[in-house]
Design a protein around this motif. Structure first.
Motif, short mmCIF file in Angstrom:
data_model
loop_
_atom_site.label_atom_id
_atom_site.label_comp_id
_atom_site.label_asym_id
_atom_site.label_seq_id
_atom_site.Cartn_x
_atom_site.Cartn_y
_atom_site.Cartn_z
N VAL A 1 -16.95 10.33 -0.61
CA VAL A 1 -15.57 10.43 -0.14
C VAL A 1 -15.06 9.03 0.12
CG1 VAL A 1 -14.06 11.30 1.68
CG2 VAL A 1 -16.02 12.67 0.95
N LEU A 2 -13.91 8.69 -0.47
CA LEU A 2 -13.25 7.42 -0.22
C LEU A 2 -12.00 7.65 0.62
CD1 LEU A 2 -13.37 5.85 -3.80
CD2 LEU A 2 -14.77 5.21 -1.84
N VAL A 3 -11.71 6.70 1.49
CA VAL A 3 -10.51 6.76 2.31
C VAL A 3 -9.72 5.47 2.11
CG1 VAL A 3 -9.63 6.89 4.67
CG2 VAL A 3 -11.65 8.21 4.04
N LYS A 4 -8.44 5.60 1.82
CA LYS A 4 -7.60 4.42 1.65
C LYS A 4 -6.88 4.13 2.95
CE LYS A 4 -4.31 2.26 -1.44
NZ LYS A 4 -3.41 2.42 -2.58
N THR A 5 -7.11 2.92 3.46
CA THR A 5 -6.45 2.46 4.68
C THR A 5 -5.62 1.23 4.29
OG1 THR A 5 -8.37 3.18 5.96
CG2 THR A 5 -6.82 1.71 7.06
N GLY A 6 -4.32 1.39 4.27
CA GLY A 6 -3.46 0.30 3.81
C GLY A 6 -3.71 0.06 2.33
N LYS A 7 -4.18 -1.16 1.99
CA LYS A 7 -4.49 -1.51 0.61
C LYS A 7 -5.98 -1.47 0.31
CE LYS A 7 -0.44 -4.43 -0.04
NZ LYS A 7 0.06 -5.74 -0.45
N GLU A 8 -6.81 -1.11 1.29
CA GLU A 8 -8.26 -1.12 1.12
C GLU A 8 -8.83 0.29 0.97
OE1 GLU A 8 -9.40 -5.05 3.76
OE2 GLU A 8 -10.04 -3.10 4.42
N TRP A 9 -9.83 0.41 0.10
CA TRP A 9 -10.59 1.64 -0.03
C TRP A 9 -11.92 1.45 0.69
CZ3 TRP A 9 -8.93 6.16 -2.02
CH2 TRP A 9 -7.79 6.13 -2.82
N LYS A 10 -12.32 2.44 1.47
CA LYS A 10 -13.60 2.38 2.19
C LYS A 10 -14.38 3.65 1.91
CE LYS A 10 -12.09 -0.77 5.67
NZ LYS A 10 -12.31 -1.27 6.97
N ILE A 11 -15.71 3.50 1.84
CA ILE A 11 -16.58 4.65 1.64
C ILE A 11 -16.76 5.35 2.99
CG2 ILE A 11 -18.89 5.43 0.99
CD1 ILE A 11 -19.05 2.94 -0.83
N LYS A 12 -16.37 6.62 3.04
CA LYS A 12 -16.50 7.41 4.26
C LYS A 12 -17.85 8.12 4.27
CE LYS A 12 -14.49 9.52 7.84
NZ LYS A 12 -13.86 8.89 8.95
N HIS A 13 -18.27 8.62 3.09
CA HIS A 13 -19.52 9.37 3.00
C HIS A 13 -20.03 9.24 1.56
CE1 HIS A 13 -22.38 12.61 3.81
NE2 HIS A 13 -22.03 13.13 2.65
N TYR A 14 -21.35 9.08 1.38
CA TYR A 14 -21.92 8.97 0.05
C TYR A 14 -23.28 9.68 0.01
CZ TYR A 14 -23.48 7.11 -4.39
OH TYR A 14 -23.92 7.00 -5.69
N VAL A 15 -23.55 10.42 -1.06
CA VAL A 15 -24.82 11.12 -1.24
C VAL A 15 -25.38 10.75 -2.60
CG1 VAL A 15 -25.90 13.39 -1.47
CG2 VAL A 15 -24.06 13.06 0.16
N LEU A 16 -26.65 10.34 -2.64
CA LEU A 16 -27.34 10.06 -3.89
C LEU A 16 -28.46 11.08 -4.03
CD1 LEU A 16 -27.76 8.20 -6.35
CD2 LEU A 16 -29.33 6.87 -4.92
#
Length: 42
Positions: free
Chosen positions: A14-29
């Protein structure tokens, strides 16, 4: 799909966009393996 030293893997997240930045909220491998390696349940 990713072919790496730990065999075939897949990822999702799950990615979340805050302003102009994308951040990883949750990742599963996860590691994939053939169904015939799983014993049948009885």
């Amino acid at each position: 799909m990713l072919n790496s030293q730990i065999k075939i893997c897949g990822g999702s997240g799950v990615l979340v966009k805050t302003g102009k930045e994308w951040k990883i909220k949750h990742y599963v491998l996860s590691m994939a393996f053939p169904n015939d390696t799983i014993p049948e349940s009885k």
